[in-house]
Motif scaffolding. Structure first.
Motif, PDB file in Angstrom:
ATOM      1  N   UNK A 228       0.261  14.610  -1.216  1.00 21.52           N
ATOM      2  CA  UNK A 228       0.715  14.017   0.042  1.00 21.52           C
ATOM      3  C   UNK A 228       0.513  12.496  -0.011  1.00 21.52           C
TER       4      UNK A 228
ATOM      5  N   UNK B 255       0.495  10.240   2.275  1.00 24.21           N
ATOM      6  CA  UNK B 255      -0.412   9.694   3.291  1.00 24.21           C
ATOM      7  C   UNK B 255      -1.862   9.896   2.866  1.00 24.21           C
ATOM      8  N   UNK B 256      -2.153  11.084   2.285  1.00 26.83           N
ATOM      9  CA  UNK B 256      -3.516  11.314   1.810  1.00 26.83           C
ATOM     10  C   UNK B 256      -3.868  10.334   0.698  1.00 26.83           C
TER      11      UNK B 256
ATOM     12  N   UNK C  13      -4.800   7.130   2.318  1.00 26.94           N
ATOM     13  CA  UNK C  13      -6.148   7.147   2.898  1.00 26.94           C
ATOM     14  C   UNK C  13      -7.199   7.078   1.797  1.00 26.94           C
TER      15      UNK C  13
ATOM     16  N   UNK D 107      -7.505   3.617   0.777  1.00 23.24           N
ATOM     17  CA  UNK D 107      -8.282   2.864   1.776  1.00 23.24           C
ATOM     18  C   UNK D 107      -9.766   2.914   1.452  1.00 23.24           C
ATOM     19  N   UNK D 108     -10.268   4.143   1.184  1.00 26.24           N
ATOM     20  CA  UNK D 108     -11.703   4.268   0.925  1.00 26.24           C
ATOM     21  C   UNK D 108     -12.062   3.684  -0.443  1.00 26.24           C
TER      22      UNK D 108
ATOM     23  N   UNK E 168      -6.645  -3.890   2.726  1.00 26.18           N
ATOM     24  CA  UNK E 168      -6.593  -2.930   3.834  1.00 26.18           C
ATOM     25  C   UNK E 168      -5.720  -3.464   4.957  1.00 26.18           C
TER      26      UNK E 168
ATOM     27  N   UNK F 120      -2.104  -2.146   2.568  1.00 28.70           N
ATOM     28  CA  UNK F 120      -2.175  -0.723   2.906  1.00 28.70           C
ATOM     29  C   UNK F 120      -1.405  -0.419   4.182  1.00 28.70           C
ATOM     30  N   UNK F 121      -1.479  -1.327   5.169  1.00 28.34           N
ATOM     31  CA  UNK F 121      -0.736  -1.109   6.409  1.00 28.34           C
ATOM     32  C   UNK F 121       0.757  -1.108   6.121  1.00 28.34           C
TER      33      UNK F 121
ATOM     34  N   UNK G 240       1.625   2.229   4.445  1.00 29.82           N
ATOM     35  CA  UNK G 240       1.675   3.330   5.414  1.00 29.82           C
ATOM     36  C   UNK G 240       2.916   3.216   6.288  1.00 29.82           C
ATOM     37  N   UNK G 241       3.201   1.980   6.689  1.00 29.29           N
ATOM     38  CA  UNK G 241       4.353   1.703   7.538  1.00 29.29           C
ATOM     39  C   UNK G 241       5.633   2.184   6.862  1.00 29.29           C
TER      40      UNK G 241
ATOM     41  N   UNK H 166       5.756   6.042   6.549  1.00 30.83           N
ATOM     42  CA  UNK H 166       5.991   6.737   7.816  1.00 30.83           C
ATOM     43  C   UNK H 166       7.407   6.543   8.317  1.00 30.83           C
ATOM     44  N   UNK H 167       7.972   5.381   8.056  1.00 25.42           N
ATOM     45  CA  UNK H 167       9.347   5.160   8.498  1.00 25.42           C
ATOM     46  C   UNK H 167      10.286   6.115   7.786  1.00 25.42           C
TER      47      UNK H 167
ATOM     48  N   UNK I 110       8.591  12.231   7.715  1.00 22.83           N
ATOM     49  CA  UNK I 110       8.476  12.856   9.033  1.00 22.83           C
ATOM     50  C   UNK I 110       9.693  12.654   9.923  1.00 22.83           C
ATOM     51  N   UNK I 111      10.075  11.398  10.202  1.00 19.67           N
ATOM     52  CA  UNK I 111      11.196  11.151  11.106  1.00 19.67           C
ATOM     53  C   UNK I 111      12.460  11.802  10.554  1.00 19.67           C
TER      54      UNK I 111
ATOM     55  N   UNK J 269      -6.619  14.389   9.189  1.00 21.12           N
ATOM     56  CA  UNK J 269      -6.363  13.015   9.614  1.00 21.12           C
ATOM     57  C   UNK J 269      -6.448  12.891  11.125  1.00 21.12           C
TER      58      UNK J 269
ATOM     59  N   UNK K  56      -8.921  -4.538  10.775  1.00 20.72           N
ATOM     60  CA  UNK K  56      -7.723  -3.921  10.197  1.00 20.72           C
ATOM     61  C   UNK K  56      -7.897  -2.402  10.088  1.00 20.72           C
TER      62      UNK K  56
ATOM     63  N   UNK L 274      -5.271   0.846  11.014  1.00 21.87           N
ATOM     64  CA  UNK L 274      -5.020   2.018  10.177  1.00 21.87           C
ATOM     65  C   UNK L 274      -5.338   3.283  10.952  1.00 21.87           C
TER      66      UNK L 274
ATOM     67  N   UNK M  12      -2.408   3.999  13.235  1.00 21.38           N
ATOM     68  CA  UNK M  12      -1.250   4.529  12.512  1.00 21.38           C
ATOM     69  C   UNK M  12      -1.490   5.978  12.134  1.00 21.38           C
ATOM     70  N   UNK M  13      -2.692   6.255  11.605  1.00 22.18           N
ATOM     71  CA  UNK M  13      -2.986   7.622  11.162  1.00 22.18           C
ATOM     72  C   UNK M  13      -2.973   8.582  12.345  1.00 22.18           C
TER      73      UNK M  13
ATOM     74  N   UNK N 120       0.567   9.336  13.140  1.00 28.41           N
ATOM     75  CA  UNK N 120       1.248  10.185  12.145  1.00 28.41           C
ATOM     76  C   UNK N 120       0.695  11.605  12.183  1.00 28.41           C
TER      77      UNK N 120
ATOM     78  N   UNK O  95       4.014   8.881  16.887  1.00 36.44           N
ATOM     79  CA  UNK O  95       4.418   8.126  15.700  1.00 36.44           C
ATOM     80  C   UNK O  95       4.965   6.759  16.109  1.00 36.44           C
TER      81      UNK O  95
ATOM     82  N   UNK P 283       3.429   3.158  15.052  1.00 36.16           N
ATOM     83  CA  UNK P 283       4.219   2.116  14.383  1.00 36.16           C
ATOM     84  C   UNK P 283       4.201   0.818  15.173  1.00 36.16           C
TER      85      UNK P 283
ATOM     86  N   UNK Q 294      -0.420  -6.519  13.308  1.00 38.12           N
ATOM     87  CA  UNK Q 294      -0.219  -7.331  12.108  1.00 38.12           C
ATOM     88  C   UNK Q 294       0.429  -8.657  12.479  1.00 38.12           C
TER      89      UNK Q 294
END
Lengths: 165, 352
Positions: free
Chosen positions: A29, A31-32, A35, A38-39, A65, A69-70, A73-74, A77-78, A81-82, B98, B140, B144, B147-148, B151, B159, B163, B170
């Motif tokens: 995944x 998204x996972x 994440x 991120x860590x 981060x 990373x944002x 993710x952005x 996500x765009x 899912x959608x 999540x 920041x 995140x 966003x998470x 989602x 969502x 976004x 940002x």
């Protein structure tokens, strides 16, 4: 064996970094993976703090981060899912991947064995920002200017692409 | 930084009849410090919620909460207990992991930023010499988390809210950081304690009045941008209730929702403290050395930051919400150029 606080924190951070890096690599995944990344960034920033490089640690979090990373993710996500298209890593390019991995491993290993490792005896947590600023404006002025011109070019390019006409 | 502080703390624990291993003691002290921050931040957030409800009520010619305690003082505490025992509902198709991590991340990042806030000369958990940059960086994680949350809820409103939150924070991080830059230029340090020390000695030493009007512009820019960063009206697009139900936390209930809620109010206090530390003299008294010792620094920082929180609440209940395009217009075409003008003005003035 004498375990100091320093060692404890170091191993915790190393575990966090490597564990989340493994999640990032092996997760199907996206998204996972993000994440996990991120860590990983967070753990690496922690190790920078342990090495008394506070400015580098904070900038690492700020840039990777807060920025990259944002954005990542952005973008995911765009598109995910959608539109109901699951983005997963399904195809395996075994041969090129292993070539790249072996190449990187050889380079890293060479760096690892040729580096003259000298353990730092006593840590002094002096402010580093002043020194970094001075060095950027004196010894490393040309790389600094080149990087800023590159960024300016990227900025103008982004603005040009985003224009309506 | 962290290790010398720990060494001084370890000596406190010598009175214990048994020996604990050194790492354990240090970790215990870190946990105690962290819990104190968590409690203080949560209580401040609850006070913020009460103030918001009371002030908004009086602005609308209502009374607000009146039942629990005198003038409803205990209302938010009662609400907090109610939220603690509420059922936690997770949508069936949500990403369970999540969905759980997101509110924790938002709340933890907010608390982490509290660690460097100076409430007086000595009352600061971690006197980081890059404290200001640390606050900008750690926030920041809040983005995140939002966003998470958006989602993981598997909900279109969530969502979209997530976004919007990302795009907004940002974008507004840029004018906020640029406005802060002129303060760093003047003081020559990113340590929040140093910034307060520089402004000691009354009203006219405050940075907001230095190099007038450039720092005044910087303060206004920082204040507007911080409103957007904590998702307050008129920039509360991520949770615009008339369009998105509740935005990124639509699918949250019980304690997880309370975490978002408390984080929002703790963040209001956070930006209030940061703005008053940077521009309004922080914990130093506005009357020089008058009333500037003992418990008074804490009193001054609270007065200053709660005044800013009052302005935030006042703006929220007065102004309508902006549209997304107006939001981006404000950030990129108004605040960012003016922030550059402020930096340039301060820089040229300093060289002259």
């Amino acid at each position: 064996m004498n375990i100091t606080l320093f060692d404890t924190i170091f191993y915790l951070l190393a575990f966090l970094t490597l564990g989340s890096a493994a999640i990032m690599v092996f997760s199907k995944n996206v998204i996972y993976s993000a994440v996990g990344l991120l860590f990983t960034f967070f753990g690496v920033a922690g190790i920078y703090v342990l090495l008394a490089a506070d400015f580098v640690a904070v900038v690492q979090v700020l840039v990777y981060v807060g920025g990259i990373l944002i954005l990542l993710l952005f973008g995911v996500m765009l598109s995910n899912k959608i539109t109901n298209i699951e983005i997963t890593t399904e195809t395996l390019h075994f041969l090129p991947a292993s070539l790249v991995v072996i190449g990187i491993f050889v380079v890293l290993y060479r760096v690892f064995i040729t580096t003259d490792w000298n353990p730092v005896g006593s840590y002094n947590f002096d402010p580093t920002t002043h020194e970094i600023g001075t060095l950027l404006m004196t010894d490393y002025l040309i790389p600094f200017e080149i990087a800023s011109i590159l960024l300016l070019g990227a900025l103008i390019g982004a603005a040009y692409i985003a224009r309506k006409d | 930084m962290i290790l010398p502080i720990l060494n001084s703390e370890i000596t406190f624990l010598q009175f214990l009849p048994f020996d604990l291993p050194e790492p354990l003691i240090s970790i215990i002290f870190l946990l105690i410090g962290a819990s104190i921050i968590a409690v203080v931040a949560s209580v401040l957030a609850l006070v913020g919620v009460y103030l918001e409800r009371k002030i908004s009520a009086h602005m609308q010619d209502r009374l607000g909460p009146m039942e629990v305690g005198p003038h409803g003082i205990a209302q938010t505490f009662a609400d907090a207990i109610k939220l603690l025992i509420k059922e936690d509902i997770v949508p069936q198709d949500a990403d369970k992991l999540l969905h759980f991590i997101a509110p924790v991340m938002v709340f933890a990042a907010t608390l982490a930023a509290f660690a460097v806030l100076p409430f007086s000369k000595t009352l600061v958990v971690s006197d980081l010499n890059i404290g200001l940059l640390y606050i900008i960086a750690i926030s920041s994680f809040v983005v995140i988390g939002a966003i998470l949350a958006g989602w993981a809820s598997n909900n279109k409103w969530s969502l979209l809210g997530g976004m919007r939150s990302a795009a907004q924070i940002v974008s507004f991080e840029i004018p906020a950081s640029l406005a802060v830059l002129s303060v760093i230029m003047i003081v020559g340090s990113m340590n929040l304690g140093d910034i307060v020390e520089y402004q000691k000695g009354g009203f006219f030493n405050w940075i907001i009045f230095k190099y007038f009007p450039f720092n005044f512009i910087a303060f206004i820019i920082y204040f507007i941008a911080s409103l957007a960063e904590v998702n307050r009206a008129p920039f509360d697009l991520p949770e615009a209730e008339s369009e998105l139900i509740a935005g990124f936390h639509t699918e949250y209930s019980g304690m997880k929702w309370a975490m978002f809620f408390l984080a929002e109010y703790a963040n209001m206090f956070l930006v209030g403290v940061v703005a008053s530390t940077l521009f309004l003299g922080g914990w130093s008294s506005p009357f020089g050395d008058f009333l500037n010792s003992g418990p008074f620094p804490v009193f001054w920082i609270f007065i200053k930051s709660f005044s800013l929180i009052f302005v935030q609440i006042w703006i929220r209940w007065t102004l309508p919400r902006v549209r997304v395009d107006q939001l981006m217009y404000v950030s990129w075409k108004v605040l960012t150029p003016f922030a550059f003008v402020a930096i340039l003005g301060v820089g040229i003035w300093m060289v002259l």
